[in-house]
Design a protein around this motif. Structure first.
Motif, PDB file in Angstrom:
ATOM      1  N   GLY A  22       0.330  16.200  -8.143  1.00 17.64           N
ATOM      2  CA  GLY A  22      -0.474  16.678  -7.279  1.00 17.64           C
ATOM      3  C   GLY A  22      -1.974  15.608  -7.412  1.00 17.64           C
ATOM      4  O   GLY A  22      -2.407  15.284  -6.270  1.00 17.64           O
ATOM      5  N   GLU A  23      -2.539  15.702  -8.480  1.00 19.35           N
ATOM      6  CA  GLU A  23      -3.700  14.888  -8.441  1.00 19.35           C
ATOM      7  C   GLU A  23      -3.423  13.459  -8.561  1.00 19.35           C
ATOM      8  O   GLU A  23      -4.313  13.053  -7.732  1.00 19.35           O
ATOM      9  CB  GLU A  23      -3.814  14.992 -10.338  1.00 19.35           C
ATOM     10  CG  GLU A  23      -5.305  15.815 -10.866  1.00 19.35           C
ATOM     11  CD  GLU A  23      -5.325  15.917 -12.194  1.00 19.35           C
ATOM     12  OE1 GLU A  23      -5.483  14.615 -12.802  1.00 19.35           O
ATOM     13  OE2 GLU A  23      -4.913  17.070 -12.558  1.00 19.35           O
ATOM     14  N   ASP A  24      -2.383  13.137  -8.791  1.00 23.03           N
ATOM     15  CA  ASP A  24      -2.090  11.525  -8.471  1.00 23.03           C
ATOM     16  C   ASP A  24      -1.989  11.368  -7.091  1.00 23.03           C
ATOM     17  O   ASP A  24      -2.102  10.135  -6.758  1.00 23.03           O
ATOM     18  CB  ASP A  24      -1.051  11.019  -9.768  1.00 23.03           C
ATOM     19  CG  ASP A  24      -1.737  10.768 -11.192  1.00 23.03           C
ATOM     20  OD1 ASP A  24      -2.936  10.666 -11.149  1.00 23.03           O
ATOM     21  OD2 ASP A  24      -0.847   9.898 -11.915  1.00 23.03           O
ATOM     22  N   ALA A  25      -0.959  11.906  -6.602  1.00 19.57           N
ATOM     23  CA  ALA A  25      -0.672  11.824  -5.299  1.00 19.57           C
ATOM     24  C   ALA A  25      -1.754  11.711  -4.518  1.00 19.57           C
ATOM     25  O   ALA A  25      -1.884  10.935  -3.557  1.00 19.57           O
ATOM     26  CB  ALA A  25       0.363  13.110  -4.851  1.00 19.57           C
ATOM     27  N   LYS A  26      -2.943  12.658  -4.763  1.00 18.62           N
ATOM     28  CA  LYS A  26      -4.024  12.396  -4.003  1.00 18.62           C
ATOM     29  C   LYS A  26      -4.748  11.405  -4.289  1.00 18.62           C
ATOM     30  O   LYS A  26      -5.208  10.735  -3.471  1.00 18.62           O
ATOM     31  CB  LYS A  26      -4.750  13.850  -4.424  1.00 18.62           C
ATOM     32  CG  LYS A  26      -6.066  14.252  -3.448  1.00 18.62           C
ATOM     33  CD  LYS A  26      -6.455  15.622  -3.618  1.00 18.62           C
ATOM     34  CE  LYS A  26      -7.531  15.725  -2.963  1.00 18.62           C
ATOM     35  NZ  LYS A  26      -8.517  16.928  -3.380  1.00 18.62           N
ATOM     36  N   GLY A  52      -3.410   8.072  -2.607  1.00 19.25           N
ATOM     37  CA  GLY A  52      -2.978   8.331  -1.311  1.00 19.25           C
ATOM     38  C   GLY A  52      -1.780   8.382  -1.141  1.00 19.25           C
ATOM     39  O   GLY A  52      -1.198   7.617  -0.274  1.00 19.25           O
ATOM     40  N   CYS A  53      -0.719   8.940  -1.870  1.00 20.64           N
ATOM     41  CA  CYS A  53       0.857   8.822  -1.864  1.00 20.64           C
ATOM     42  C   CYS A  53       1.166  10.166  -1.664  1.00 20.64           C
ATOM     43  O   CYS A  53       1.597  10.711  -2.966  1.00 20.64           O
ATOM     44  CB  CYS A  53       1.102   7.860  -3.026  1.00 20.64           C
ATOM     45  SG  CYS A  53       2.976   7.463  -3.126  1.00 20.64           S
ATOM     46  N   LYS A  90       0.810  -1.292   0.146  1.00 17.98           N
ATOM     47  CA  LYS A  90      -0.061   0.058   0.068  1.00 17.98           C
ATOM     48  C   LYS A  90       0.903   1.249  -0.075  1.00 17.98           C
ATOM     49  O   LYS A  90       1.832   1.255   1.018  1.00 17.98           O
ATOM     50  CB  LYS A  90      -0.758  -0.012   1.253  1.00 17.98           C
ATOM     51  CG  LYS A  90      -1.638   0.938   1.466  1.00 17.98           C
ATOM     52  CD  LYS A  90      -2.674   0.657   2.667  1.00 17.98           C
ATOM     53  CE  LYS A  90      -3.357   1.754   3.456  1.00 17.98           C
ATOM     54  NZ  LYS A  90      -2.881   3.210   3.596  1.00 17.98           N
ATOM     55  N   PRO A  91       0.701   2.161  -0.873  1.00 16.13           N
ATOM     56  CA  PRO A  91       1.569   3.240  -0.916  1.00 16.13           C
ATOM     57  C   PRO A  91       1.430   4.285   0.332  1.00 16.13           C
ATOM     58  O   PRO A  91       0.421   4.354   0.737  1.00 16.13           O
ATOM     59  CB  PRO A  91       1.101   4.034  -2.268  1.00 16.13           C
ATOM     60  CG  PRO A  91       0.148   3.363  -2.898  1.00 16.13           C
ATOM     61  CD  PRO A  91      -0.118   2.178  -1.787  1.00 16.13           C
ATOM     62  N   ILE A  92       2.736   4.763   0.558  1.00 18.55           N
ATOM     63  CA  ILE A  92       2.529   5.851   1.874  1.00 18.55           C
ATOM     64  C   ILE A  92       3.231   7.091   1.374  1.00 18.55           C
ATOM     65  O   ILE A  92       3.120   8.017   2.430  1.00 18.55           O
ATOM     66  CB  ILE A  92       2.853   5.070   3.348  1.00 18.55           C
ATOM     67  CG1 ILE A  92       4.552   4.736   3.107  1.00 18.55           C
ATOM     68  CG2 ILE A  92       2.127   4.129   3.730  1.00 18.55           C
ATOM     69  CD1 ILE A  92       5.126   4.208   4.412  1.00 18.55           C
ATOM     70  N   GLY A  93       4.100   7.219   0.442  1.00 18.94           N
ATOM     71  CA  GLY A  93       4.562   8.430   0.053  1.00 18.94           C
ATOM     72  C   GLY A  93       5.872   8.272  -0.675  1.00 18.94           C
ATOM     73  O   GLY A  93       5.971   7.019  -1.247  1.00 18.94           O
TER      74      GLY A  93
END
Ligand code: ADP
Ligand code: MG
Length: 337
Positions: free
Chosen positions: A117-121, A124-125, A90-93
């Motif tokens: 930013g769109e994908d990071a959101k 959830g990363c 599970k991605p965390i950052g």
């Protein structure tokens, strides 16, 4: 670098201003300290291992200089997310290093950060930190992503067993066909593609759809897995080598999009491109026969299509069979060297 005012009114370098303006909004994890410190801090959840992966792209090698910056950003993040998904993590950052040619426009950076930013959101990363440099060479971007799995649970390449079923997510070959379409004007016509099919294949190359929704199912049910980035044939061969097993794949069972089918019916030789071309960012996994129903139910619940394409056997080598004959490829996977 010369000093100027940054957006918060603090004096800083042009680089600090860019980081604050475009990247700080993506750094939503408390341990990123709004990119205001030398490093970030992350406490993995109790009982979890950290899973680490990195992937870089270079202008002119992995993308073209005039590709939309938001797409480039999302693609490199997604390449990393795909590795995490294949490991059941599970991605965390993530961390971002970017080397910009001196004449890079600020509008390029703005669009790059907006896509990222769109994908990071969405995935959830959040951004945890990074580095920004200028380079006399081509633009290059490196991302390191972090994920978690229950301790000891990362799904390996090396643990497939004879008797397991070979499964792949999504469809194979679209991006490899998409790259060819992009290189050669006139191909769409020769392949008799509709506008929608042409667009589908190009899009699959421009923007991978990593299978993070499948990570939990992979974690619970797969005996081995890897992400398909360099071509199904070559990647499955790597997994088999790592596991000390062989595999047989029924070419007819390899899932294809309607667009890929159209191209193949116009030019059957494209089967090699489909199976070896790469950039799929799907997951190939092996599942013990007794767990197959459970895996299918979990994949279905996650909304990810999966197809059974073959089986793992004792021995070595991977064979792609069509109508009882073994296909041979000039080159089984993409390689930079
Ligand atoms: P130093 O040069 O001392 O390493 P930097 O100025 O490179 O410090 O970085 C300052 C902060 O900004 C750090 O928290 C770093 O992680 C962050 N940072 C720099 N570049 C980026 C980037 N491209 N993306 C995300 N964070 C960045
Ligand atoms: Mg630095």
């Amino acid at each position: 670098m010369h000093n100027e005012e940054d957006i918060s009114g603090n004096a800083g370098s042009a680089e600090d201003r860019l980081i604050a303006r475009y990247f700080r909004p993506l750094a939503t994890a408390p341990g990123a300290f709004e990119l205001g410190d030398d490093a970030a801090v992350l406490t993995p959840p109790a009982g979890c291992d950290l899973v680490l992966t990195t992937d870089a792209v270079i202008s002119g090698v992995h993308f073209l200089p005039d590709d939309p910056p938001g797409h480039i950003a999302r693609k490199v993040l997604r390449m990393n997310l795909s590795d995490l998904a294949a490991k059941g993590a599970k991605p965390i950052g993530f961390l971002l290093s970017i080397a910009l040619p001196a004449r890079t426009e600020e509008s390029w950076i703005a669009a790059f950060a907006a896509g990222l930013g769109e994908d990071a959101k969405h995935y959830g990363c959040p951004l945890l930190g990074g580095d920004t440099d200028h380079t006399p060479g081509p633009l290059s971007i490196s991302i390191t992503a972090l994920g978690t799995v229950p301790s000891g649970g990362m799904v390996r390449r090396s643990t497939a067993k004879a008797g397991d079923i070979v499964v792949v997510s999504g469809t194979i070959g679209d991006a490899a066909l998409g790259v060819q379409l992009r290189r050669e004007i006139g191909l769409a016509e020769r392949w008799r593609l509709s506008a929608a099919s042409w667009n589908h294949l190009r899009q699959r190359y421009l923007l991978p759809q990593p299978r993070n929704a499948l990570a939990e199912a992979v974690l619970r049910h797969a005996s081995a897995a890897m992400d398909v980035s360099d071509g199904l044939a070559g990647d499955l061969a790597k997994l088999c080598r790592a596991s000390g097993v062989a595999a047989e794949v029924e070419v007819e069972s390899v899932p294809l999009s309607d667009a890929a089918r159209m191209a193949l019916s116009a030019d059957p030789k494209l089967i090699e491109t489909v199976l070896t071309g790469g950039d799929d960012y799907e997951i190939v996994l092996t599942v013990p026969a007794a767990k197959l129903d459970g895996f299918r139910a979990a994949a279905n619940g996650a909304g990810v299509p999966v197809s059974q394409i073959g089986c793992v056997t004792a021995g070595q080598g991977t064979r792609f069979l069509r109508a009882g004959e073994v296909l041979s490829f000039a080159r089984s996977s993409y390689s930079h060297f």
